[in-house]
Design a protein around this motif. Structure first.
Motif, mmCIF file in Angstrom:
data_model
loop_
_atom_site.group_PDB
_atom_site.id
_atom_site.type_symbol
_atom_site.label_atom_id
_atom_site.label_comp_id
_atom_site.label_asym_id
_atom_site.label_seq_id
_atom_site.Cartn_x
_atom_site.Cartn_y
_atom_site.Cartn_z
ATOM 1 N N GLU A 94 -0.861 2.853 4.932
ATOM 2 C CA GLU A 94 -1.929 2.526 3.977
ATOM 3 C C GLU A 94 -1.745 3.277 2.659
ATOM 4 O O GLU A 94 -1.939 2.708 1.582
ATOM 5 N N MET A 95 -1.385 4.544 2.735
ATOM 6 C CA MET A 95 -1.155 5.332 1.523
ATOM 7 C C MET A 95 0.004 4.752 0.718
ATOM 8 O O MET A 95 -0.065 4.669 -0.510
ATOM 9 N N VAL A 96 1.066 4.351 1.409
ATOM 10 C CA VAL A 96 2.236 3.785 0.732
ATOM 11 C C VAL A 96 1.862 2.509 -0.004
ATOM 12 O O VAL A 96 2.178 2.338 -1.191
ATOM 13 N N VAL A 97 1.174 1.606 0.667
ATOM 14 C CA VAL A 97 0.818 0.327 0.048
ATOM 15 C C VAL A 97 -0.172 0.543 -1.097
ATOM 16 O O VAL A 97 -0.038 -0.081 -2.162
ATOM 17 N N ASN A 98 -1.147 1.428 -0.922
ATOM 18 C CA ASN A 98 -2.091 1.697 -2.008
ATOM 19 C C ASN A 98 -1.383 2.273 -3.232
ATOM 20 O O ASN A 98 -1.689 1.888 -4.365
ATOM 21 N N THR A 99 -0.444 3.175 -3.014
ATOM 22 C CA THR A 99 0.322 3.725 -4.133
ATOM 23 C C THR A 99 1.166 2.634 -4.786
ATOM 24 O O THR A 99 1.247 2.564 -6.018
ATOM 25 N N ALA A 100 1.758 1.771 -3.985
ATOM 26 C CA ALA A 100 2.559 0.669 -4.540
ATOM 27 C C ALA A 100 1.708 -0.232 -5.428
ATOM 28 O O ALA A 100 2.152 -0.665 -6.499
ATOM 29 N N LEU A 101 0.493 -0.505 -5.000
ATOM 30 C CA LEU A 101 -0.420 -1.321 -5.814
ATOM 31 C C LEU A 101 -0.789 -0.597 -7.110
ATOM 32 O O LEU A 101 -0.742 -1.190 -8.200
ATOM 33 N N GLN A 102 -1.146 0.663 -7.010
ATOM 34 C CA GLN A 102 -1.552 1.439 -8.185
ATOM 35 C C GLN A 102 -0.416 1.582 -9.189
ATOM 36 O O GLN A 102 -0.652 1.566 -10.401
ATOM 37 N N THR A 146 7.434 0.746 14.451
ATOM 38 C CA THR A 146 5.989 0.882 14.243
ATOM 39 C C THR A 146 5.674 0.898 12.752
ATOM 40 O O THR A 146 4.768 0.207 12.292
ATOM 41 N N VAL A 147 6.429 1.685 12.003
ATOM 42 C CA VAL A 147 6.154 1.892 10.579
ATOM 43 C C VAL A 147 6.330 0.610 9.761
ATOM 44 O O VAL A 147 5.412 0.214 9.018
ATOM 45 N N PHE A 148 7.475 -0.023 9.852
ATOM 46 C CA PHE A 148 7.727 -1.206 9.012
ATOM 47 C C PHE A 148 6.755 -2.357 9.300
ATOM 48 O O PHE A 148 6.194 -2.925 8.356
ATOM 49 N N PRO A 149 6.515 -2.709 10.588
ATOM 50 C CA PRO A 149 5.545 -3.782 10.834
ATOM 51 C C PRO A 149 4.148 -3.449 10.303
ATOM 52 O O PRO A 149 3.445 -4.327 9.780
ATOM 53 N N ARG A 150 3.741 -2.189 10.395
ATOM 54 C CA ARG A 150 2.416 -1.812 9.879
ATOM 55 C C ARG A 150 2.378 -1.924 8.355
ATOM 56 O O ARG A 150 1.372 -2.376 7.790
ATOM 57 N N ILE A 151 3.438 -1.516 7.690
ATOM 58 C CA ILE A 151 3.478 -1.649 6.227
ATOM 59 C C ILE A 151 3.400 -3.128 5.848
ATOM 60 O O ILE A 151 2.661 -3.497 4.930
ATOM 61 N N ILE A 152 4.139 -3.976 6.543
ATOM 62 C CA ILE A 152 4.082 -5.420 6.269
ATOM 63 C C ILE A 152 2.649 -5.926 6.451
ATOM 64 O O ILE A 152 2.137 -6.686 5.614
ATOM 65 N N GLU A 153 2.001 -5.506 7.522
ATOM 66 C CA GLU A 153 0.620 -5.933 7.791
ATOM 67 C C GLU A 153 -0.316 -5.518 6.653
ATOM 68 O O GLU A 153 -1.125 -6.320 6.169
#
Length: 139
Positions: free
Chosen positions: A49-57, A74-81
């Motif tokens: 969640e932190m990674v995706v939020n930072t990517a958006l910002q 676990t990590v990659f599928p969750r980031i995709i989700e």
């Protein structure tokens, strides 16, 4: 850089989970910066969640995940989700580390871009990211 790129390529480099080895991620970040890209390095112990939020910002073109912990399935599928939940479209999710080839194939089938094993040249990584962004950036 291609004339279709009106700003430098922006790449987020992240370490997700409890993996505390970040030397490779720092080398990648420095090499991408040396290739003319803007790089945001989030540091250790990020959540998807932190990674995706930072990517958006940060309005990035690509997210690069460095993973050595064995948690890639676990990590990659969750980031995709989370990327799908946040409508983060047209952003490359790529990465590298200790990932068996069979798992690389499964992750690519889920939508992850190229995954790079130890020993991959920086030229190959830079070329891949530049090519993907040139082909897929939509403003």
């Amino acid at each position: 850089m291609s004339s279709t790129l009106d700003r430098p390529i922006r790449v987020l480099v992240a370490k997700v989970g409890l993996d505390g080895h970040d030397r490779g991620a720092k080398v990648i970040a420095t090499s991408l910066r040396d290739a003319g890209m803007e790089v945001i390095y989030t540091g250790l112990r990020q959540t998807p969640e932190m990674v995706v939020n930072t990517a958006l910002q940060e309005d990035v073109d690509a997210i690069g995940i460095s993973i050595l912990s064995g948690a890639h399935m676990t990590v990659f599928p969750r980031i995709i989700e989370v990327m799908k939940q946040k409508n983060l479209n047209n952003v490359l999710l790529t990465g590298g580390g200790i990932i068996p080839e069979s798992d690389m194939n499964k992750l690519k089938a889920m939508g992850v871009g190229e995954l790079f094993a130890p020993g991959t040249t920086m030229a190959a990584i830079v070329s891949y990211i530049k090519g993907w962004v040139t082909e897929n950036r939509k403003f």
